[in-house]
Design a protein around this motif. Structure first.
Motif, PDB file in Angstrom:
ATOM      1  N   VAL A 198      -5.869  76.113  -5.378  1.00  0.00           N
ATOM      2  CA  VAL A 198      -6.648  76.263  -5.318  1.00  0.00           C
ATOM      3  C   VAL A 198      -8.061  77.964  -5.769  1.00  0.00           C
ATOM      4  CG1 VAL A 198      -9.288  75.548  -4.367  1.00  0.00           C
ATOM      5  CG2 VAL A 198      -7.286  74.265  -3.004  1.00  0.00           C
ATOM      6  N   ALA A 199      -8.224  77.139  -7.051  1.00  0.00           N
ATOM      7  CA  ALA A 199      -9.193  79.258  -7.075  1.00  0.00           C
ATOM      8  C   ALA A 199     -10.480  79.032  -7.811  1.00  0.00           C
ATOM      9  CB  ALA A 199      -8.361  79.138  -8.813  1.00  0.00           C
ATOM     10  N   PRO A 200     -11.424  79.514  -7.544  1.00  0.00           N
ATOM     11  CA  PRO A 200     -10.912  80.556  -5.722  1.00  0.00           C
ATOM     12  C   PRO A 200     -10.442  79.813  -4.493  1.00  0.00           C
ATOM     13  CG  PRO A 200     -13.450  80.267  -6.450  1.00  0.00           C
ATOM     14  CD  PRO A 200     -12.716  79.816  -7.017  1.00  0.00           C
ATOM     15  N   GLY A 201     -11.672  79.065  -4.059  1.00  0.00           N
ATOM     16  CA  GLY A 201     -11.458  77.922  -2.797  1.00  0.00           C
ATOM     17  C   GLY A 201     -11.881  78.501  -1.663  1.00  0.00           C
ATOM     18  N   ASN A 202     -12.133  77.745  -0.523  1.00  0.00           N
ATOM     19  CA  ASN A 202     -12.952  78.877   0.203  1.00  0.00           C
ATOM     20  C   ASN A 202     -12.053  78.498   1.281  1.00  0.00           C
ATOM     21  OD1 ASN A 202     -12.704  75.940   1.854  1.00  0.00           O
ATOM     22  ND2 ASN A 202     -14.696  75.093   0.129  1.00  0.00           N
ATOM     23  N   SER A 203     -12.747  77.772   2.383  1.00  0.00           N
ATOM     24  CA  SER A 203     -12.240  78.657   4.048  1.00  0.00           C
ATOM     25  C   SER A 203     -11.509  77.645   4.924  1.00  0.00           C
ATOM     26  CB  SER A 203     -12.332  79.452   5.133  1.00  0.00           C
ATOM     27  OG  SER A 203     -14.524  78.496   5.401  1.00  0.00           O
TER      28      SER A 203
ATOM     29  N   MET B 131       4.448  67.307  -8.296  1.00  0.00           N
ATOM     30  CA  MET B 131       3.831  68.178  -8.975  1.00  0.00           C
ATOM     31  C   MET B 131       3.391  69.192  -8.664  1.00  0.00           C
ATOM     32  SD  MET B 131       1.266  65.356 -10.615  1.00  0.00           S
ATOM     33  CE  MET B 131       1.821  66.288 -12.323  1.00  0.00           C
ATOM     34  N   ASN B 132       2.966  69.995  -9.204  1.00  0.00           N
ATOM     35  CA  ASN B 132       2.595  71.758  -8.761  1.00  0.00           C
ATOM     36  C   ASN B 132       0.801  71.292  -9.757  1.00  0.00           C
ATOM     37  OD1 ASN B 132       4.554  73.018  -7.635  1.00  0.00           O
ATOM     38  ND2 ASN B 132       5.534  73.583  -9.368  1.00  0.00           N
ATOM     39  N   ILE B 133      -0.263  70.945  -8.444  1.00  0.00           N
ATOM     40  CA  ILE B 133      -1.539  71.349  -8.580  1.00  0.00           C
ATOM     41  C   ILE B 133      -2.448  72.068  -8.002  1.00  0.00           C
ATOM     42  CG2 ILE B 133      -3.087  69.331  -8.832  1.00  0.00           C
ATOM     43  CD1 ILE B 133      -1.305  67.437  -7.584  1.00  0.00           C
ATOM     44  N   LEU B 134      -3.083  72.355  -9.057  1.00  0.00           N
ATOM     45  CA  LEU B 134      -4.056  73.383  -9.381  1.00  0.00           C
ATOM     46  C   LEU B 134      -5.651  72.761  -9.031  1.00  0.00           C
ATOM     47  CD1 LEU B 134      -5.591  76.444  -9.416  1.00  0.00           C
ATOM     48  CD2 LEU B 134      -5.048  76.658 -12.012  1.00  0.00           C
ATOM     49  N   ILE B 135      -6.431  73.149  -8.012  1.00  0.00           N
ATOM     50  CA  ILE B 135      -7.612  73.093  -8.388  1.00  0.00           C
ATOM     51  C   ILE B 135      -8.673  73.773  -8.505  1.00  0.00           C
ATOM     52  CG2 ILE B 135      -9.091  71.520  -6.848  1.00  0.00           C
ATOM     53  CD1 ILE B 135      -7.534  69.781  -5.486  1.00  0.00           C
ATOM     54  N   LEU B 136      -9.849  73.449  -8.989  1.00  0.00           N
ATOM     55  CA  LEU B 136     -10.521  74.827  -9.795  1.00  0.00           C
ATOM     56  C   LEU B 136     -12.124  74.722  -8.815  1.00  0.00           C
ATOM     57  CD1 LEU B 136     -10.139  74.812 -13.681  1.00  0.00           C
ATOM     58  CD2 LEU B 136      -9.170  76.460 -11.443  1.00  0.00           C
ATOM     59  N   GLY B 137     -12.576  75.404  -8.793  1.00  0.00           N
ATOM     60  CA  GLY B 137     -13.895  75.481  -7.783  1.00  0.00           C
ATOM     61  C   GLY B 137     -14.350  75.915  -6.273  1.00  0.00           C
ATOM     62  N   SER B 138     -14.981  76.185  -5.613  1.00  0.00           N
ATOM     63  CA  SER B 138     -14.534  76.526  -4.362  1.00  0.00           C
ATOM     64  C   SER B 138     -15.717  76.046  -3.131  1.00  0.00           C
ATOM     65  CB  SER B 138     -15.081  78.014  -4.081  1.00  0.00           C
ATOM     66  OG  SER B 138     -16.104  78.086  -5.344  1.00  0.00           O
ATOM     67  N   GLY B 139     -16.485  74.695  -3.412  1.00  0.00           N
ATOM     68  CA  GLY B 139     -16.947  74.284  -2.821  1.00  0.00           C
ATOM     69  C   GLY B 139     -16.817  73.139  -1.676  1.00  0.00           C
ATOM     70  N   GLY B 140     -17.637  72.345  -1.651  1.00  0.00           N
ATOM     71  CA  GLY B 140     -17.393  71.016  -0.275  1.00  0.00           C
ATOM     72  C   GLY B 140     -15.999  69.758  -0.945  1.00  0.00           C
ATOM     73  N   ARG B 141     -17.094  69.991  -2.460  1.00  0.00           N
ATOM     74  CA  ARG B 141     -16.171  68.613  -3.570  1.00  0.00           C
ATOM     75  C   ARG B 141     -14.739  69.501  -3.503  1.00  0.00           C
ATOM     76  NH1 ARG B 141     -19.067  69.148  -8.285  1.00  0.00           N
ATOM     77  NH2 ARG B 141     -19.153  71.702  -7.651  1.00  0.00           N
ATOM     78  N   GLU B 142     -14.504  70.761  -3.497  1.00  0.00           N
ATOM     79  CA  GLU B 142     -12.974  71.016  -4.315  1.00  0.00           C
ATOM     80  C   GLU B 142     -12.219  70.916  -2.306  1.00  0.00           C
ATOM     81  OE1 GLU B 142     -15.855  72.743  -5.038  1.00  0.00           O
ATOM     82  OE2 GLU B 142     -15.245  71.802  -7.674  1.00  0.00           O
ATOM     83  N   HIS B 143     -12.606  71.183  -1.739  1.00  0.00           N
ATOM     84  CA  HIS B 143     -12.219  71.212  -0.136  1.00  0.00           C
ATOM     85  C   HIS B 143     -11.936  69.480   0.229  1.00  0.00           C
ATOM     86  CE1 HIS B 143     -11.713  71.410   4.485  1.00  0.00           C
ATOM     87  NE2 HIS B 143     -10.629  71.163   3.560  1.00  0.00           N
ATOM     88  N   THR B 144     -12.751  68.789  -0.626  1.00  0.00           N
ATOM     89  CA  THR B 144     -12.511  67.164  -0.504  1.00  0.00           C
ATOM     90  C   THR B 144     -11.888  66.824  -1.470  1.00  0.00           C
ATOM     91  OG1 THR B 144     -14.156  67.255   0.323  1.00  0.00           O
ATOM     92  CG2 THR B 144     -12.754  65.201  -0.020  1.00  0.00           C
TER      93      THR B 144
END
Ligand code: AMP
Ligand code: GLY
Length: 423
Positions: A30-35, A1-14
């Motif tokens: 990931v929207a917006p995501g981080n490095s 499946m194609n998955i989108l994660i919302l957020g940009s912090g350490g939680r979302e990287h995890t």
């Protein structure tokens, strides 16, 4: 499946790191995501609360599942937005609907929910500008310290704990009449001060069934020895050593079961994570707050310990078959230490180049306030990196996190060197 994660912090990287390990995940956004998310998924330059732009991306990328990291989109009704749209309603959204997200969005709503369902919490009353005098009277009836909570979301700053009665009255007026926290403090909950040690319990629910994730303890204050201003969290440990089986069963019987049953009774649609902030008073757990999402940095220690496939869990949440999933958890302890920008949680500079990431060995680095710019990784927020390690004891895990943090560098970098000091 194609998955989108919302957020940009350490939680979302995890989340991204864990979802990426699933065979069921094809394309990951990931929207917006981080490095950090940029290295293992595709970042989309869309704010997590920009619903029309999210819709466009979900249709373009044929996204099947959206996992919501932070509370803002939930409190603003992102799940309801998807359900109400013919083109989006087939998409699984992990996170409660707006009515249930009020458990985090309104302290008064959460307190009324707890009292309705006999869930142990601090005694309280709530006030608005028209009942200011009654608020003064209630403060006079309490013993110090006084706990004042802005009803609405106030970026983690809305709770004041004050020793002096006159100061507490002045702050109550500040919040209610002078809008200290804007609309968020149009109502204020005043509650009894609870004295004890804090921990957090994380629950997954599909609205009918629930599973309890490992406990974690975070360290909210900026200074060592738990001093100074509150932050989003400076480090975390999982499991919590003082959460014995007996104490955990009290949490499940007195808090988790009535919470999930209460959501059903009150018709509050919930498919997602419930984060229950607890305090151990004597030998009894009491609820400090609900959050309708995972914690950050608690996620950075809870998810690495989870061996079960996360996409399988999310599918079971969406299909209301969570009873058919069993969670397998790593027995080892995980710790994380947050590396932050000097000045945080007050003003700090951004855009500082981060070096030493490639030298990290034996820990996992989850990026938080960091982005890629001109090929370099630079700071973009107060909390910058979470360095997570495993150990047979929390001391062993922390030692690894600290050894690796010493290899990291950016201008005015700061971290607490005493995570776990009180265990
Ligand atoms: P909250 O935003 O509700 O989590 O509150 C922030 C912090 O304030 C909590 O993590 C606790 O450390 C503290 N706190 C909140 N409510 C109480 C209370 N009733 N008694 C003691 N400390 C509290
Ligand atoms: N670490 C606390 C929170 O995520 O709210």
């Amino acid at each position: 499946m194609n998955i989108l994660i919302l957020g940009s912090g350490g939680r979302e990287h995890t989340f991204t790191w864990k979802v990426k390990q699933s065979d069921k995940c094809k394309n990951l956004y990931v929207a917006p995501g981080n490095s950090g998310t940029d290295q293992i998924a595709t970042n989309l330059d869309i704010a997590a609360t920009d619903f029309p732009a999210l819709k466009k991306a979900v249709l373009e990328k044929a996204i099947d599942m959206v996992v919501v990291g932070p509370e803002d989109p939930l409190v603003q009704g992102v799940h309801d937005f998807f359900l109400a749209d013919e083109q989006l309603k087939h998409v699984a959204v992990i996170g409660p609907q707006k009515a249930a997200a009020a458990l985090e969005g309104s302290k008064e709503f959460a307190k009324a929910f707890m009292s309705r369902h006999n869930i142990p919490t601090a005694a309280y009353q709530s006030f608005d500008a028209s009942t200011l005098e009654k608020g003064y009277g209630f403060l006079e009836s309490l013993k110090p310290p006084y706990v004042l909570k802005a009803d609405g979301l106030a970026a983690g700053k809305g709770v004041l704990i004050i020793n002096d009665l006159e100061e507490a009255k002045a702050e109550l007026k500040n919040m209610l009449v002078d809008a200290k926290f804007g609309d968020a403090s149009a109502k204020v909950v005043i509650e009894e001060f609870l004295d004890g040690i804090e921990l957090s319990c994380f629950v997954l629910t599909d609205g009918k069934n629930y599973k309890i994730l490992p406990t974690a303890k975070d360290y909210k204050r900026i200074g060592e020895g738990d001093t100074g201003l509150n932050t989003g969290g400076m480090g975390a440990v999982s499991p919590v050593p003082f959460a014995t089986p007996d104490f955990l069963s009290k949490i499940e019987e007195r808090i988790v079961k009535p919470t999930v049953a209460g959501l059903q009774k009150d018709n509050l649609p919930y498919k997602g994570f419930i984060f229950i902030g607890l305090i151990k008073v004597g030998n009894d757990p009491k609820v400090i707050e609900y959050n309708v999402r995972m914690g950050d940095p608690e996620t950075e220690v809870v998810l690495p310990r989870l061996k079960t496939d996360l996409v399988t869990i999310f599918q079971a949440i969406a299909n209301q078959t969570l009873d058919q999933v069993s969670l397998v958890v790593d027995d080892r302890t995980a710790t994380t230490v947050m590396v932050v920008s000097g000045g945080y949680p007050e003003s700090y500079e951004k855009g500082k180049e981060i070096s030493g990431l490639e030298a990290i060995e034996g820990s996992i680095t989850f990026h938080a306030g960091a982005i890629k710019k001109d090929g370099k990784i630079v700071t973009s927020g107060g909390r910058v990196m979470a360095v997570t390690s495993f150990g047979n004891t929390y001391q062993e895990a922390l030692k690894k996190s600290y050894q690796n943090i010493e290899k990291l560098h950016f201008d005015k970098m700061y971290y607490r060197k005493d995570i776990g000091f009180d265990l």
